[in-house]
Design an enzyme around this catalytic site. Sequence first.
Site, PDB file in Angstrom:
ATOM      1  N   SER A  71       1.554  -7.283  -0.924  1.00 48.10           N
ATOM      2  CA  SER A  71       1.855  -8.582   0.411  1.00 48.10           C
ATOM      3  C   SER A  71       1.341  -9.956   0.271  1.00 48.10           C
ATOM      4  O   SER A  71       2.186 -11.242   0.674  1.00 48.10           O
ATOM      5  CB  SER A  71       2.573  -7.685   1.274  1.00 48.10           C
ATOM      6  OG  SER A  71       1.501  -7.780   2.202  1.00 48.10           O
ATOM      7  N   THR A 119       1.768  -4.163   3.818  1.00 53.51           N
ATOM      8  CA  THR A 119       1.810  -4.385   5.514  1.00 53.51           C
ATOM      9  C   THR A 119       1.760  -5.793   5.638  1.00 53.51           C
ATOM     10  O   THR A 119       0.916  -6.082   7.221  1.00 53.51           O
ATOM     11  CB  THR A 119       0.677  -3.324   6.505  1.00 53.51           C
ATOM     12  OG1 THR A 119      -0.464  -3.301   6.199  1.00 53.51           O
ATOM     13  CG2 THR A 119       0.881  -2.435   6.618  1.00 53.51           C
ATOM     14  N   THR A 128       0.296  -0.899  -0.381  1.00 55.68           N
ATOM     15  CA  THR A 128       0.125  -0.103  -0.306  1.00 55.68           C
ATOM     16  C   THR A 128       0.830   1.304  -0.379  1.00 55.68           C
ATOM     17  O   THR A 128       0.052   2.365  -0.460  1.00 55.68           O
ATOM     18  CB  THR A 128      -0.868   0.242   1.488  1.00 55.68           C
ATOM     19  OG1 THR A 128      -2.294  -0.619   0.952  1.00 55.68           O
ATOM     20  CG2 THR A 128      -1.795   1.050   1.313  1.00 55.68           C
TER      21      THR A 128
END
Length: 330
Positions: free
Chosen positions: A59, A93, A12
């Site tokens: 991710s 994250t 992000t």
Amino acid sequence: MDRVLLLATGGTIAGQADDSATLNDYTAGVLGGEDLLAAVPQLQDLAQINVEQIANVDSADLLFRHWRRLVWRIREAFAADSEWAGVVITHGTNTLEETAWLLQLLIDDPRPVVLVGAMRPATALSADGPLNLFQAVQLAVSPEARGQGVLVVMDGQIHGARAVTKVATQGVGAFSSPGSGPLGWVDDTGVHLPMAPPVRTVPFSALALPEQWPQVAILFGCVEPDARSLKALLATGVQGLVFTGTGAGQLSAGERSALQAWPGPRPLMLRANRCGSGPVHGVHDDERVGLLPAGSLNPQKARVLLLLALIAGLDRGGLSARLREAAELS
Ligand code: ASP
């Protein structure tokens, strides 16, 4: 001026939405590492930064080959060049804690490796990425961070790789270190690490990573779990298995008897817990069917340890020794 290697992987922090009020409907991993750097001109006064793009993905889509490349590049950079002050990794994250823990188990160098992400895309009003990145570089060049292993910085808090976890789907303060708390904080007065432990060992510092990685699955405990899921997994020949047990990592009687009755070879197995904090201790009955307690590792980090243990060719005794070492890590 200190030199920092910035390895960009997406997330992000590199995400873009159609307009600045959009916080959820965006594409992660669009901007390159150079773009992230250009958005924070203040970094020019802090360090000389070389950017390399390892991947540019959400991710959730990171692969073992990206991990392998990251590890290889960090080891190579530290071995070849004594001028690097540290490494910063920009990362989504959602799985950041897994990469941080992987590197903690593999990278043996006193220079800091700092992972950083953002909860809001780069296009958002009050995007958190630029300040997070600035603080990550602050940390990477700080003498206080030397010897503290792999660190995560988010929202001004500094976390150790073993305990840190993402605890919220929204908000810039989405990371926490349950049980131990953060190691410190970073702000415009500098880096503060009052809780950092003095020593650390790196259990897999010499481990070479292969192209093909073992398969390690995670099963989640709940009321009346269907033992057929467990049997189906065992039938695939999975090499490692992490149970996310209820409470202190408890299995149901059905799962335990399915394990007892399993006629084929057993994977290396760990019991973690679904509570989110607190340890899992050894229980005699579980150990008899081959299950080792994961201590305070969450299931996804227990899986990382199991992956490396399998790559290293460890048996249950070897895994147990590495678990004890891992418990000492921050
Ligand atoms: N989807 C994102 C990721 O790559 C979430 C984030 O970075 O905050 O993990």
